[in-house]
Design an enzyme around this catalytic site. Structure first.
Site, mmCIF file in Angstrom:
data_model
loop_
_atom_site.group_PDB
_atom_site.id
_atom_site.type_symbol
_atom_site.label_atom_id
_atom_site.label_comp_id
_atom_site.label_asym_id
_atom_site.label_seq_id
_atom_site.Cartn_x
_atom_site.Cartn_y
_atom_site.Cartn_z
ATOM 1 N N ARG A 11 0.847 -1.158 0.012
ATOM 2 C CA ARG A 11 0.165 -0.016 -0.193
ATOM 3 C C ARG A 11 0.978 1.344 -0.018
ATOM 4 N NH1 ARG A 11 -2.863 1.538 5.546
ATOM 5 N NH2 ARG A 11 -2.779 3.594 4.527
ATOM 6 N N SER A 54 6.318 5.819 -1.870
ATOM 7 C CA SER A 54 7.494 5.159 -2.649
ATOM 8 C C SER A 54 8.197 4.475 -1.359
ATOM 9 C CB SER A 54 8.219 6.264 -3.306
ATOM 10 O OG SER A 54 7.346 6.530 -4.422
ATOM 11 N N ARG A 55 7.780 4.430 -0.175
ATOM 12 C CA ARG A 55 8.413 3.833 1.021
ATOM 13 C C ARG A 55 9.450 4.762 1.470
ATOM 14 N NH1 ARG A 55 4.704 1.047 0.705
ATOM 15 N NH2 ARG A 55 4.449 -1.173 1.339
ATOM 16 N N LEU A 56 9.477 6.092 1.050
ATOM 17 C CA LEU A 56 10.494 7.133 1.631
ATOM 18 C C LEU A 56 9.838 7.854 2.884
ATOM 19 C CD1 LEU A 56 11.696 8.408 -2.067
ATOM 20 C CD2 LEU A 56 12.770 6.761 -0.501
#
Length: 215
Positions: A11, A192-194
Site C-alpha cells: 500500500r 514510495s516507501r520514503l
C-alpha cells in the site's frame, strides 16, 4: 496447508508528512500530540502499546498493554507482576515499546528502562478500575496454564460474591510500571516507501538529540 505468498501485498502511504520543523525539543510533547490525535480521530485502540521484554539470556517476547498515563515524561501501564512480562521485567528492566496507528500511517518506537510504581500509586489507580476488572486482577494467574475457561470463571464468580458491597483491595501481585524513555523514534508513512523517521536520543544532561534516519 500450502505456502502463503504475500510478496505482492503493498500500500502507498501519502496522507501525512513529518518534517524537522514539526519537531519539538522534547519527544514527550510530540508523543502526547500524536496520542491525543489518535484518540480524537477515534482510531482502533489508540492507547494500545506493544511492549517487548527479554530474559537475562536475551530471549525476547512481546504483548500488548494499554498506556494509562504519560506522567513526568514516563509511560505508565498496569499489569500482573507475576505474569511472563512481569517476571522478565524483574530480571531485565530494559524494554522496547511500539504504538501502531494504521489509520494515521504512524508509529512510535520507544526504548528505555522500566520500574514499578509506588504501592500508593498502584492502589489509587486500582480503586478507579471497574468492579469486574478489579475482581479479574485478583483471581487471574496471568500467563500461567489453567485447565479450562470454566475454571477461571468459577474463580471469578467466587471472588465476586466474596466482595459484594465491600471494598476490593489491590492484590500484591498487581500494579503499575513506568517506562523512562531513552530513545524514541517517530515514523510517518510516505510515498514510495520514503518514510519520514526521526530519532530522539536522551543525553547525559537529560536533553535530547534529534536525527533524521533513512527509511
Amino acid at each position: 496447508m500450502g505456502d502463503l505468498h504475500l510478496e505482492n501485498i503493498r500500500r502507498e502511504y501519502s496522507s501525512r508528512q513529518l518534517g524537522r520543523k514539526d519537531l519539538p525539543t522534547s519527544p514527550i510533547d510530540l508523543l502526547n500530540q500524536w496520542l491525543q490525535e489518535a484518540i480524537e480521530l477515534k482510531v482502533n485502540e489508540p492507547t494500545a502499546m506493544i511492549i517487548g521484554t527479554a530474559t537475562m539470556e536475551a530471549r525476547p517476547s512481546i504483548r500488548t498493554v494499554l498506556v494509562k498515563e504519560v506522567l513526568d515524561g514516563k509511560l505508565i501501564f498496569y499489569s500482573n507482576y507475576k505474569s511472563r512480562k512481569g517476571r522478565q521485567i524483574e530480571q531485565n528492566p530494559q524494554v522496547a515499546a511500539t504504538f501502531l496507528w494504521h489509520e494515521l500511517e504512524r508509529q512510535i518506537h520507544v526504548e528505555g528502562r522500566v520500574e514499578r510504581l509506588s504501592e500508593a500509586e498502584s492502589d489509587a489507580y486500582f480503586d478507579m478500575r471497574p468492579y469486574k476488572s478489579r475482581i479479574g486482577a485478583r483471581i487471574s494467574p496471568q500467563s500461567q496454564p489453567i485447565p479450562s475457561r470454566e475454571y477461571i470463571m468459577a474463580l471469578f464468580a467466587a471472588e465476586s460474591l466474596r466482595y459484594v458491597g465491600r471494598h476490593i483491595p489491590r492484590p500484591d501481585h498487581w500494579g503499575g510500571w513506568a517506562i523512562t524513555p531513552e530513545r524514541i523514534e517517530f515514523w510517518q508513512g510516505r510515498d514510495s516507501r520514503l518514510h519520514d523517521r526521526f530519532v530522539y536520543t536522551r543525553q547525559a544532561d537529560d536533553s535530547w538529540s534529534i536525527e533524521r534516519v533513512a527509511p
